[in-house]
Design an enzyme around this catalytic site. Structure first.
Site, mmCIF file in Angstrom:
data_model
loop_
_atom_site.group_PDB
_atom_site.id
_atom_site.type_symbol
_atom_site.label_atom_id
_atom_site.label_comp_id
_atom_site.label_asym_id
_atom_site.label_seq_id
_atom_site.Cartn_x
_atom_site.Cartn_y
_atom_site.Cartn_z
ATOM 1 N N MET A 105 -11.391 -5.831 5.348
ATOM 2 C CA MET A 105 -10.596 -4.911 6.165
ATOM 3 C C MET A 105 -10.380 -5.537 7.540
ATOM 4 O O MET A 105 -11.336 -5.936 8.210
ATOM 5 C CB MET A 105 -11.324 -3.568 6.345
ATOM 6 N N GLY B 131 -8.919 4.136 6.946
ATOM 7 C CA GLY B 131 -8.581 5.554 7.097
ATOM 8 C C GLY B 131 -7.118 5.812 7.391
ATOM 9 O O GLY B 131 -6.603 6.853 6.994
ATOM 10 N N PHE B 132 -6.465 4.877 8.046
ATOM 11 C CA PHE B 132 -5.078 5.106 8.440
ATOM 12 C C PHE B 132 -4.262 3.826 8.333
ATOM 13 O O PHE B 132 -4.791 2.734 8.576
ATOM 14 C CB PHE B 132 -5.016 5.620 9.886
ATOM 15 N N GLY B 133 -2.982 3.991 8.016
ATOM 16 C CA GLY B 133 -2.055 2.874 8.085
ATOM 17 C C GLY B 133 -1.561 2.708 9.512
ATOM 18 O O GLY B 133 -1.821 3.541 10.385
ATOM 19 N N MET C 170 -12.006 4.844 -0.822
ATOM 20 C CA MET C 170 -12.664 5.167 0.464
ATOM 21 C C MET C 170 -13.231 6.574 0.317
ATOM 22 O O MET C 170 -12.807 7.523 0.992
ATOM 23 C CB MET C 170 -11.642 5.072 1.613
ATOM 24 N N HIS D 55 -1.173 -1.300 -4.359
ATOM 25 C CA HIS D 55 -2.453 -0.943 -3.742
ATOM 26 C C HIS D 55 -2.473 0.565 -3.490
ATOM 27 O O HIS D 55 -1.583 1.120 -2.840
ATOM 28 C CB HIS D 55 -2.590 -1.705 -2.420
ATOM 29 N N ASP E 238 -6.601 -6.394 4.162
ATOM 30 C CA ASP E 238 -5.977 -5.070 4.236
ATOM 31 C C ASP E 238 -6.110 -4.532 5.657
ATOM 32 O O ASP E 238 -7.228 -4.392 6.169
ATOM 33 C CB ASP E 238 -6.704 -4.145 3.246
ATOM 34 N N GLY E 239 -4.946 -4.211 6.258
ATOM 35 C CA GLY E 239 -4.945 -3.580 7.575
ATOM 36 C C GLY E 239 -4.201 -4.407 8.605
ATOM 37 O O GLY E 239 -4.627 -5.507 8.954
ATOM 38 N N GLY E 240 -3.059 -3.885 9.040
ATOM 39 C CA GLY E 240 -2.299 -4.580 10.077
ATOM 40 C C GLY E 240 -1.663 -5.876 9.618
ATOM 41 O O GLY E 240 -1.335 -6.731 10.442
ATOM 42 N N HIS F 113 -8.248 1.197 -4.141
ATOM 43 C CA HIS F 113 -9.193 1.014 -3.026
ATOM 44 C C HIS F 113 -9.832 2.364 -2.727
ATOM 45 O O HIS F 113 -9.192 3.245 -2.159
ATOM 46 C CB HIS F 113 -8.403 0.465 -1.827
ATOM 47 N N ASP G 216 -4.632 3.677 -1.984
ATOM 48 C CA ASP G 216 -5.722 4.021 -1.071
ATOM 49 C C ASP G 216 -6.193 5.442 -1.323
ATOM 50 O O ASP G 216 -5.455 6.396 -1.115
ATOM 51 C CB ASP G 216 -5.230 3.896 0.378
ATOM 52 N N SER H 295 0.841 -1.204 0.000
ATOM 53 C CA SER H 295 0.000 0.000 0.000
ATOM 54 C C SER H 295 0.870 1.246 0.000
ATOM 55 O O SER H 295 1.668 1.473 0.920
ATOM 56 C CB SER H 295 -0.900 0.014 1.235
ATOM 57 N N THR I 287 2.711 -0.361 6.137
ATOM 58 C CA THR I 287 3.815 -0.186 7.075
ATOM 59 C C THR I 287 4.806 -1.349 7.018
ATOM 60 O O THR I 287 6.017 -1.132 7.118
ATOM 61 C CB THR I 287 3.256 -0.084 8.511
ATOM 62 N N MET J 19 -8.662 8.373 -0.274
ATOM 63 C CA MET J 19 -9.442 8.805 0.899
ATOM 64 C C MET J 19 -9.887 10.249 0.732
ATOM 65 O O MET J 19 -9.090 11.089 0.299
ATOM 66 C CB MET J 19 -8.579 8.697 2.158
HETATM 67 C C1 DX5 Z 1 -6.339 1.664 5.480
HETATM 68 C C2 DX5 Z 1 -5.852 1.312 4.106
HETATM 69 C C3 DX5 Z 1 -4.727 0.358 4.095
HETATM 70 C C4 DX5 Z 1 -3.482 0.856 4.796
HETATM 71 C C5 DX5 Z 1 -2.843 -0.345 5.402
HETATM 72 O O1 DX5 Z 1 -7.529 2.359 5.396
HETATM 73 O O2 DX5 Z 1 -6.897 0.737 3.345
HETATM 74 O O3 DX5 Z 1 -4.430 -0.064 2.770
HETATM 75 O O4 DX5 Z 1 -2.575 1.481 3.960
HETATM 76 O O5 DX5 Z 1 -1.769 0.050 6.180
HETATM 77 P P1 DX5 Z 1 -1.038 -0.963 7.165
HETATM 78 O O6 DX5 Z 1 -0.541 -2.115 6.333
HETATM 79 O O7 DX5 Z 1 0.068 -0.142 7.727
HETATM 80 O O8 DX5 Z 1 -2.030 -1.401 8.189
HETATM 81 ZN ZN ZN Z 2 -6.439 -0.154 1.343
#
Ligand code: DX5
Ligand code: ZN
Length: 223
Positions: free
Chosen positions: A139, A144-146, A70, A35, A177-179, A68, A37, A10, A200, A39
């Site tokens: 998800m 919204g955030f990495g 959002m 990927h 996607d996420g964590g 993606h 994102d 991402s 990340t 927003m």
């Molecule tokens: C969050 C995004 C993700 C984000 C994932 O809303 O959709 O794609 O970048 O970041 P990490 O891998 O750091 O959780």
């Molecule tokens: Zn994403």
């Protein structure tokens, strides 16, 4: 039959002052998809970038662009992202108002279509649109955030959707996607995922190739 796990870094965690170099580096490091994102500060409480940036990056990277969305509403922007170079466009049912119509529009633009399920959104929303899907994105954080922590509570839903996809007989990717990290990636694959997004855990590391390789452990293959 097994097939390779798809890793989609991402861009949200990349250095925004050097995006062209970053996408070229991630391709050289062995990523499968990119990927992106998108927003809007309305559907999610953060603002990232729009179709002009996607279009500019297309010249620096030949990987499939996995966009993606959002944003709400999404429909007025689907053509712009298609023209900017998206290969796959995913959106959230909550972006409304007509999920089925939005997916039809993406396909009419000649792009692959995906639906994204928030942690609070049940798998049941997929059933009426299964015939329009190329991808389901689960998800494992609220969008919204990495850099957020992986929600283990989503693992049963991943397994449930794997069963739905298999029963459909259709070739639909199951993306998480996420964590996603080297520690949580095997849990996703075990539950039935075939495509992993990681921000990340890739762009936050000094060696992108090593970071991508770590996500492919143990086998790099999925059922
Ligand atoms: C969050 C995004 C993700 C984000 C994932 O809303 O959709 O794609 O970048 O970041 P990490 O891998 O750091 O959780
Ligand atoms: Zn994403």
């Amino acid at each position: 039959m097994t097939r390779p796990l798809i890793i989609a870094p991402s861009l949200l965690a990349a250095d925004f002052a050097r995006l062209g170099e970053e996408v070229a580096a991630i391709e050289a490091a062995g990523a499968d998809w990119l990927h992106l994102d998108i927003m809007d500060g309305h559907f999610v409480p953060n603002i990232s970038f729009g179709p002009a940036v996607v279009k500019a990056l297309r010249k620096h990277c030949s990987l499939p662009f996995d966009v993606h969305l959002m944003i709400a509403p999404a429909d007025p922007y689907l053509a712009a992202f298609a023209e900017a170079g998206a290969d796959l466009i995913s959106l959230h049912p909550e972006a409304g108002p007509h999920l089925h119509r939005s997916l039809q529009t993406i396909r009419a633009l000649g792009k692959k279509a995906g639906v994204v399920l928030n942690p609070g959104t049940p798998a049941s929303v997929l059933a009426p649109v299964m015939d329009l899907l190329d991808l389901v994105l689960v998800m494992t954080v609220n969008p919204g955030f990495g850099g957020q922590s992986f929600l283990h509570s989503q693992l049963p839903k991943i397994a449930e959707i794997r069963r739905m996809i298999d029963a459909s007989g259709r070739d639909i990717h199951l993306q998480i996607d996420g964590g996603v990290t080297a520690a949580t990636a095997p849990l996703c694959v075990e539950a039935g995922a075939d495509t992993l997004v990681a921000g990340t855990a890739v762009f936050g590391k000094p060696d992108y190739a090593a970071a991508i390789a770590a996500l492919r452990q143990p086998s790099g293959m999925v059922a």
